[in-house]
Design a protein around this motif. Structure first.
Motif, PDB file in Angstrom:
ATOM      1  N   LEU A  59      -3.344   6.802   7.608  1.00 27.43           N
ATOM      2  CA  LEU A  59      -3.988   6.721   6.307  1.00 27.43           C
ATOM      3  C   LEU A  59      -5.079   5.675   6.434  1.00 27.43           C
ATOM      4  N   CYS A  60      -5.876   5.522   5.403  1.00 24.05           N
ATOM      5  CA  CYS A  60      -6.878   4.464   5.477  1.00 24.05           C
ATOM      6  C   CYS A  60      -6.155   3.136   5.556  1.00 24.05           C
ATOM      7  N   MET A  61      -6.593   2.267   6.472  1.00 21.12           N
ATOM      8  CA  MET A  61      -5.926   0.986   6.659  1.00 21.12           C
ATOM      9  C   MET A  61      -6.252   0.005   5.534  1.00 21.12           C
ATOM     10  N   ASN A  62      -7.232   0.347   4.723  1.00 21.50           N
ATOM     11  CA  ASN A  62      -7.669  -0.550   3.641  1.00 21.50           C
ATOM     12  C   ASN A  62      -7.855  -1.981   4.164  1.00 21.50           C
ATOM     13  N   CYS A  63      -8.771  -2.072   5.121  1.00 19.36           N
ATOM     14  CA  CYS A  63      -9.026  -3.330   5.831  1.00 19.36           C
ATOM     15  C   CYS A  63      -9.320  -4.481   4.877  1.00 19.36           C
ATOM     16  N   GLN A  64      -8.991  -5.686   5.327  1.00 23.37           N
ATOM     17  CA  GLN A  64      -9.272  -6.879   4.526  1.00 23.37           C
ATOM     18  C   GLN A  64     -10.777  -7.097   4.394  1.00 23.37           C
ATOM     19  N   ASP A  65     -11.494  -6.895   5.496  1.00 28.59           N
ATOM     20  CA  ASP A  65     -12.957  -6.970   5.448  1.00 28.59           C
ATOM     21  C   ASP A  65     -13.471  -5.640   5.988  1.00 28.59           C
ATOM     22  N   PRO A  66     -13.519  -4.612   5.134  1.00 23.21           N
ATOM     23  CA  PRO A  66     -13.707  -3.242   5.632  1.00 23.21           C
ATOM     24  C   PRO A  66     -15.093  -2.989   6.230  1.00 23.21           C
ATOM     25  N   THR A  67     -15.089  -2.400   7.425  1.00 22.59           N
ATOM     26  CA  THR A  67     -16.329  -2.011   8.073  1.00 22.59           C
ATOM     27  C   THR A  67     -17.096  -1.009   7.215  1.00 22.59           C
ATOM     28  N   CYS A  68     -16.366  -0.039   6.660  1.00 23.09           N
ATOM     29  CA  CYS A  68     -17.015   1.013   5.870  1.00 23.09           C
ATOM     30  C   CYS A  68     -17.797   0.408   4.711  1.00 23.09           C
ATOM     31  N   ALA A  69     -17.183  -0.579   4.045  1.00 25.12           N
ATOM     32  CA  ALA A  69     -17.852  -1.178   2.889  1.00 25.12           C
ATOM     33  C   ALA A  69     -19.088  -1.957   3.325  1.00 25.12           C
ATOM     34  N   PRO A  84      -6.796  -2.394  -2.329  1.00 31.42           N
ATOM     35  CA  PRO A  84      -7.384  -1.086  -2.012  1.00 31.42           C
ATOM     36  C   PRO A  84      -8.890  -1.147  -1.750  1.00 31.42           C
ATOM     37  N   VAL A  85      -9.352  -0.245  -0.852  1.00 31.20           N
ATOM     38  CA  VAL A  85     -10.779  -0.060  -0.616  1.00 31.20           C
ATOM     39  C   VAL A  85     -11.175   1.221  -1.332  1.00 31.20           C
ATOM     40  N   THR A  86     -12.016   1.091  -2.359  1.00 30.23           N
ATOM     41  CA  THR A  86     -12.314   2.234  -3.222  1.00 30.23           C
ATOM     42  C   THR A  86     -13.632   2.895  -2.850  1.00 30.23           C
ATOM     43  N   ALA A 101     -18.827   4.397  11.542  1.00 31.18           N
ATOM     44  CA  ALA A 101     -18.553   2.982  11.765  1.00 31.18           C
ATOM     45  C   ALA A 101     -17.082   2.620  11.670  1.00 31.18           C
ATOM     46  N   CYS A 102     -16.301   3.320  10.855  1.00 32.31           N
ATOM     47  CA  CYS A 102     -14.898   2.942  10.662  1.00 32.31           C
ATOM     48  C   CYS A 102     -14.164   2.906  12.005  1.00 32.31           C
ATOM     49  N   PRO A 103     -13.573   1.775  12.358  1.00 34.31           N
ATOM     50  CA  PRO A 103     -12.924   1.680  13.668  1.00 34.31           C
ATOM     51  C   PRO A 103     -11.720   2.612  13.801  1.00 34.31           C
ATOM     52  N   PHE A 104     -11.192   3.084  12.683  1.00 29.63           N
ATOM     53  CA  PHE A 104     -10.056   4.007  12.726  1.00 29.63           C
ATOM     54  C   PHE A 104     -10.482   5.440  12.396  1.00 29.63           C
ATOM     55  N   SER A 105     -11.790   5.665  12.283  1.00 31.11           N
ATOM     56  CA  SER A 105     -12.334   6.991  11.967  1.00 31.11           C
ATOM     57  C   SER A 105     -11.635   7.636  10.782  1.00 31.11           C
ATOM     58  N   VAL A 106     -11.527   6.908   9.710  1.00 37.23           N
ATOM     59  CA  VAL A 106     -10.783   7.398   8.552  1.00 37.23           C
ATOM     60  C   VAL A 106     -11.592   8.279   7.602  1.00 37.23           C
ATOM     61  N   PRO A 107     -12.776   7.863   7.163  1.00 36.70           N
ATOM     62  CA  PRO A 107     -13.458   8.681   6.141  1.00 36.70           C
ATOM     63  C   PRO A 107     -13.758  10.091   6.663  1.00 36.70           C
ATOM     64  N   LYS A 108     -13.529  11.074   5.815  1.00 37.64           N
ATOM     65  CA  LYS A 108     -13.769  12.480   6.189  1.00 37.64           C
ATOM     66  C   LYS A 108     -14.753  13.086   5.208  1.00 37.64           C
ATOM     67  N   GLN A 119     -14.272  11.680   1.624  1.00 41.05           N
ATOM     68  CA  GLN A 119     -12.925  11.547   1.094  1.00 41.05           C
ATOM     69  C   GLN A 119     -12.139  10.590   1.962  1.00 41.05           C
ATOM     70  N   LYS A 120     -11.412   9.710   1.320  1.00 40.36           N
ATOM     71  CA  LYS A 120     -10.493   8.877   2.080  1.00 40.36           C
ATOM     72  C   LYS A 120      -9.424   8.340   1.150  1.00 40.36           C
ATOM     73  N   CYS A 121      -8.321   7.938   1.747  1.00 41.05           N
ATOM     74  CA  CYS A 121      -7.248   7.301   0.990  1.00 41.05           C
ATOM     75  C   CYS A 121      -7.798   6.033   0.360  1.00 41.05           C
TER      76      CYS A 121
HETATM   77  S1  SF4 Z   1     -12.182   3.604   5.864  1.00 39.79           S
HETATM   78 FE1  SF4 Z   1     -11.867   2.575   7.816  1.00 39.79          FE
HETATM   79  S2  SF4 Z   1     -13.034   0.672   7.650  1.00 39.79           S
HETATM   80 FE2  SF4 Z   1     -12.787   1.465   5.598  1.00 39.79          FE
HETATM   81  S3  SF4 Z   1     -10.967   0.446   4.823  1.00 39.79           S
HETATM   82 FE3  SF4 Z   1     -10.287   2.409   5.680  1.00 39.79          FE
HETATM   83  S4  SF4 Z   1      -9.732   1.951   7.774  1.00 39.79           S
HETATM   84 FE4  SF4 Z   1     -10.918   0.193   7.045  1.00 39.79          FE
END
Ligand code: SF4
Ligand code: SF4
Lengths: 249, 390
Positions: A59-69, A84-86, A101-108, A119-121
């Protein structure tokens, strides 16, 4: 207090109730065919993967300092104080930099529509804001997915490893990865076996670009002054040369 | 004016544009999934890797030359300013058009201007490209004003010309390097041949090299097709500057791959090694070896070949960063679909077409029309910023 999710793969029974609850919460279709898909996609924000009798959620890791954001040019993605990362669909231009950019390749991406969105969690940001647990945690019958204060979950995870050291990989995934994530994972098999990157930096990735971006104002001020100075000198020189040529005539 | 005649290249162009039109209809009705080979695993392809990354690089002549002529006051190069500013302006317009294809929601392309995220490299690039396109339009405007004899507008333009050039150079420095910075965020995904903290610097230096090479290339093309070109002494000096630029870039690049221990990965062979070697051989080794010989450097044929090699080599470099280097971590091979190729080819074709028309109908290659010996004095001060100092 920042919230988090602790997923303990050793307690998971692969019932996929979290997948179903997530689909319902986000208004996405869910049926047997979709349940069988082992990949995250625009219509499947979380998956339970299995390898024999070992399971692992993604699932989305909802990073503390999110790369995506940090990369999103229009600030569609944001970290909330609760964890949560919205994603704000009304801002998104569909550039897909977050996906790259997301290190976990989450956003689809919604590849098959004329006007696609990402779309992402989002860690059920609306529920969490109301003090409720995420839909997946509420649905989990075994406590494998547990919602709570991130600090408390970390203490609990450490405790579980300490009590059953032979049962776990001695690492809480998400404690330090890319500076820490709101989602924490425990497992009995190495995380890379389920495709989690293990050589990620413990520094938040946004620092990599911020080092450069934060220098730019100086570059501009200094550069513009330098160019202006060079122009002044070269044009003076030419004016002088022209004047001399004239007086010489 | 002569009546329209079909030539070989016009037929090719018409065919390409037709395919592009079909692809365009498909792209906007069916979406990106049906018309590209992009996927969740591989979100950026040809349109970003070539149209944007290479498009901006190929347009770098604009800022290199305006700085040379108006800041460093090397007025000899003035005859080249117009064609390069024109190419740059066209280049940026085409980049924006390509972006409209690539963005999922192109109609929101203006969002970064009002919805800010100063931590985002792409936000910074969006602002710089927007502002720089405006600067280029203003730098190009005098040519139109002259044609329409708008004296007043010409005077206003001249009054602000030096600040305009400085702004253009700074904006270019920022976004040319920032295209490299875009990839600083993917240390775990981009192959070590290409991932380096030096990406912004390398992108900036390569932009200058390609800017010079494109100026030489354009001059040769115009010589062939329009009978208008630059004087040899100017081309030779450009060739020398290009050689210096290439050597600087090579030192940076080689030291960097060596220090990071990426060089030994070549022995592993494979797709990446091949394309890495191709990029180095075509963009650096071959043109440096050629240009080192004065005989080559001082012949128009030698300069032409060297500049083509440099352009192709650095195009390969950018495609490697954007595509080749990202494949292994994504676990997929990406090759563009015909629709992607058709759109890109149409955009290039349109660029050539507009450039040809501009050279024909606007005073672009002005110096050639004046008598060479007295060009300096007789030619009315037409070029972009000439009256700035008055
Ligand atoms: S989409 Fe990726 S970078 Fe953004 S919060 Fe989720 S895991 Fe972290
Ligand atoms: S695709 Fe949307 S959410 Fe992702 S970076 Fe681009 S604008 Fe932001």
């Amino acid at each position: 207090m920042s919230k988090g999710i602790l997923y303990d793969a050793t307690l998971c029974i692969d019932c996929k109730l979290c997948e179903r609850a997530c689909a319902e919460k986000h208004g996405l279709p869910y049926n047997e065919a979709i349940a069988a898909e082992e990949k995250q996609s625009a219509h499947k924000l979380t998956v339970v993967m299995d390898k024999g009798d070992k399971y692992m959620r993604r699932l989305c890791m909802n990073c503390q300092d999110p790369t995506c954001a940090s990369v999103c040019p229009v600030a569609a993605l944001r970290k909330t104080a609760e964890g949560p990362v919205t994603y704000d669909a009304s801002r998104c231009i569909g550039c897909r930099y977050c996906m790259l950019a997301c290190p976990f390749s989450v956003p689809k991406y919604q590849w098959n529509t004329a006007l696609p969105l990402v779309q992402k969690c989002d860690m059920c940001a609306d529920r969490v804001a109301q003090g409720l647990p995420t839909a997946c945690a509420a649905a989990c019958p075994t406590g494998a997915t547990k919602f709570g204060d991130r600090d408390a979950l970390i203490a609990e995870a450490q405790d579980r490893i300490a009590k059953n050291p032979e049962q776990y990989v001695h690492h809480i995934y998400g404690l330090t990865e890319v500076g820490g994530t709101s989602v924490l994972l425990l497992s009995s098999v190495p995380f890379e076996e389920f495709g989690y990157p293990v050589h990620v930096d413990n520094q938040p990735l946004p620092m990599l670009t911020w080092h450069v971006l934060s220098e730019l104002p100086q570059v501009v001020t200094f550069g513009a002054a330098l160019l202006g100075g060079i122009w002044w000198i070269t044009s003076r020189r030419q004016a002088v040369a022209a004047a001399e040529a004239k007086s010489g005539d | 004016m002569a009546t329209f005649r079909w030539t070989f290249w016009k037929v090719v162009l018409a065919f390409v544009l037709l395919a592009g039109a079909v692809a365009t209809v498909l792209r906007f009705s069916e979406g990106l999934g049906a018309t590209t080979n992009l996927s969740d695993a591989f979100p950026w392809g040809l349109w970003i890797g070539f149209d944007v990354m290479c498009g901006v690089m190929l347009a770098a002549g604009g800022f290199t030359l305006t700085a040379t002529v108006y800041i460093f006051n090397l007025k000899k190069f003035k005859p080249i300013v117009r064609p390069t500013v024109l190419t740059a302006f066209l280049g940026y317009l085409l980049v924006v058009i390509a972006l409209l294809f690539d963005l999922g929601r192109g109609y929101r392309i203006w969002h970064p201007l009002v919805m800010w995220n100063p931590r985002s490299v792409m936000f910074e690039v969006a602002w710089c490209v927007t502002l720089y396109t405006m600067v280029l339009a203003l730098e190009f405007a005098p040519i139109i004003f002259e044609r329409l004899r708008l004296e007043k507008l010409l005077r206003i333009q001249r009054a602000i010309s030096i600040p305009l050039v400085i702004a253009g150079v700074m904006l270019s420095t920022l976004h040319q390097s920032s295209l490299g910075s875009l990839y600083l965020i993917v240390p775990g995904k981009l192959h070590p041949f290409w991932y380096t903290p030096l990406l912004p610097l390398l992108f900036f230096v390569s932009a200058i090299c390609v800017g010079l090479a494109m100026t030489i290339f354009e001059s040769s093309m115009s010589a062939r097709h329009f009978g208008k070109q630059l004087e040899m002494p100017l081309l030779i000096r450009l060739g020398r500057a290009l050689l210096v630029g290439l050597i600087v870039y090579s030192v940076l690049r080689f030291q960097d791959v060596f220090d990071r221990g990426a060089l030994k990965l070549i022995t592993r062979g494979g797709w990446e090694s091949g394309l890495f070697l191709l990029e180095i051989a075509m963009g650096l080794v071959a043109p440096i070896v050629l240009l080192i010989f004065p005989k080559v450097r001082e012949s128009s044929g030698g300069l032409y070949i060297s500049s083509v090699l440099v352009v192709l080599g650095f195009v390969t470099n950018r495609m490697n960063v954007a595509i080749t280097g990202m494949e292994a971590s994504a676990g997929v091979h990406y090759f563009p679909k015909w629709t992607e190729l058709a759109v890109t080819a149409s955009i290039i074709g349109a660029g050539f077409g507009i450039f040809a028309a501009a050279v024909k109908y606007l005073p672009i290659f002005v110096a050639e029309e004046a008598h060479p010996a007295s060009a300096e004095r007789r030619e009315p001060e037409l070029a972009v910023l000439s009256h700035a100092r008055l």
